[in-house]
Design an enzyme around this catalytic site. Structure first.
Site, PDB file in Angstrom:
ATOM      1  N   LYS A 146      -7.546   8.079  -0.667  1.00  0.00           N
ATOM      2  CA  LYS A 146      -8.710   8.563   0.097  1.00  0.00           C
ATOM      3  C   LYS A 146      -9.306   9.817  -0.563  1.00  0.00           C
ATOM      4  CE  LYS A 146      -7.551   6.728   4.685  1.00  0.00           C
ATOM      5  NZ  LYS A 146      -6.137   6.295   4.588  1.00  0.00           N
ATOM      6  N   THR A 178     -10.955   4.987  11.562  1.00  0.00           N
ATOM      7  CA  THR A 178     -10.887   4.295  12.859  1.00  0.00           C
ATOM      8  C   THR A 178     -10.444   5.237  13.976  1.00  0.00           C
ATOM      9  OG1 THR A 178      -8.807   3.454  11.977  1.00  0.00           O
ATOM     10  CG2 THR A 178     -10.612   1.915  12.114  1.00  0.00           C
ATOM     11  N   ASP A 209     -14.001  14.705  -3.109  1.00  0.00           N
ATOM     12  CA  ASP A 209     -14.134  16.011  -3.780  1.00  0.00           C
ATOM     13  C   ASP A 209     -15.458  15.983  -4.541  1.00  0.00           C
ATOM     14  OD1 ASP A 209     -13.601  18.480  -5.093  1.00  0.00           O
ATOM     15  OD2 ASP A 209     -11.451  18.065  -5.058  1.00  0.00           O
ATOM     16  N   GLY A 239       1.261  -1.970   8.650  1.00  0.00           N
ATOM     17  CA  GLY A 239       2.358  -1.042   8.414  1.00  0.00           C
ATOM     18  C   GLY A 239       3.466  -1.199   9.428  1.00  0.00           C
ATOM     19  N   ARG A 240       3.412  -0.363  10.457  1.00  0.00           N
ATOM     20  CA  ARG A 240       4.525  -0.276  11.402  1.00  0.00           C
ATOM     21  C   ARG A 240       4.947  -1.586  12.054  1.00  0.00           C
ATOM     22  NH1 ARG A 240       1.480   4.706  14.011  1.00  0.00           N
ATOM     23  NH2 ARG A 240      -0.178   3.333  13.249  1.00  0.00           N
ATOM     24  N   ASP A 249      -3.570   4.446  -1.631  1.00  0.00           N
ATOM     25  CA  ASP A 249      -4.500   4.896  -0.573  1.00  0.00           C
ATOM     26  C   ASP A 249      -4.655   6.418  -0.667  1.00  0.00           C
ATOM     27  OD1 ASP A 249      -6.138   4.812   1.633  1.00  0.00           O
ATOM     28  OD2 ASP A 249      -4.557   4.325   3.073  1.00  0.00           O
ATOM     29  N   LYS A 277       0.853  -1.192   0.000  1.00  0.00           N
ATOM     30  CA  LYS A 277       0.000   0.000   0.000  1.00  0.00           C
ATOM     31  C   LYS A 277       0.888   1.241   0.000  1.00  0.00           C
ATOM     32  CE  LYS A 277      -2.398   1.658   3.699  1.00  0.00           C
ATOM     33  NZ  LYS A 277      -2.252   3.133   3.709  1.00  0.00           N
TER      34      LYS A 277
END
Ligand code: C5P
Length: 233
Positions: free
Chosen positions: A68, A121, A71, A211-212, A66, A39
């Site tokens: 997001k 989240t 508009d 991710g981390r 990603d 991602k």
């Protein structure tokens, strides 16, 4: 099975939230054949992340942009059409009916799949009320899932803890992609509503985003392999 026989699981998307594309490519090289799906998000996209995603595709990887998007419809449609030319697999837009319908129109006949971000989240009930939403987070998620299906997009992003109620309501091929995945006892960082990889899949996730726990680990390969083995446990 010997440890080195563990196969990559394409359902694991590693979030490359790193400061620049060189660091991201170094992480991809380090993870090697253990990870096939990545991602690319808001930290890298302004710094050549879109072109980097094309390089990942050329390296045989699955790519999730990603963005997001959120508009007016015409702009979302044109942005999605641009992004579809990059050849990626997944794109996020915010789960508003007009935004999702415009993204569905913009991806046209391309293979790009569109995911609606239901409710971030990081938003709890108080934060939703402050924005002006009366629904609970769960009601808002379900309302947006119905709207995502009506708009003709391919799936949603949700917390793993909502995956089971979503899965019970949607067609089997509808994607439910869950960040907020942590190994038991792992550092939660700023994620509030979390589950283990195995539980996220059991709850109905079709793909997970991590991710981390991998990219900030002292041994990212070992961390990725532990997650892959937990996914099939
Ligand atoms: O490092 P960590 O595993 O928490 O990364 C989760 C990734 O998923 C981040 O790139 C974050 O932007 C993304 N994400 C999320 N929650 C959402 C939507 C996306 O954590 N609701």
């Amino acid at each position: 099975m010997p440890a080195n026989a563990l196969k990559a699981d394409p359902r694991l998307y590693v979030a490359l939230d790193l400061p620049n594309v060189d660091a991201a490519q170094a992480m991809v090289n380090q993870l090697g054949d253990n990870v096939v799906s990545y991602k690319v998000g808001l930290q890298l996209l302004p710094l050549g992340g879109a072109e980097f995603g094309q390089r990942l595709k050329a390296q045989g990887k699955n790519v999730f942009y990603d963005f997001k998007l959120h508009d007016i419809g015409a702009t979302v449609e044109k942005a999605t059409r641009s992004i579809a030319t990059l050849g990626a697999d997944l794109l996020t837009v915010h789960a508003r009916p007009d935004v999702m319908a415009s993204a569905a129109a913009g991806r046209g006949e391309s293979d790009l799949k569109i995911l609606g971000v239901t409710v971030l989240t990081s938003l709890d009930k108080a934060a939703l009320e402050a924005i002006g939403y009366q629904d609970t987070a769960e009601d808002l998620v379900m309302r947006r899932v119905d709207q995502a299906i009506a708009a003709g997009i391919d799936g949603v992003v949700s917390s793993p803890l909502e995956a089971s109620i979503i899965r019970a309501r949607v067609p089997d091929d509808f994607l439910v992609v869950t960040p907020g995945v942590r190994m038991a006892g792992g550092d939660k960082a700023d994620q509030m509503r979390i589950a283990t990889p195995q539980d996220a899949l059991r709850f109905g996730a079709s793909q997970i985003v991590v991710g981390r726990p991998i990219t900030a680990a002292s041994d990212p390969v070992a961390a990725a392999r532990a997650i892959i083995s937990n996914m099939s446990a």
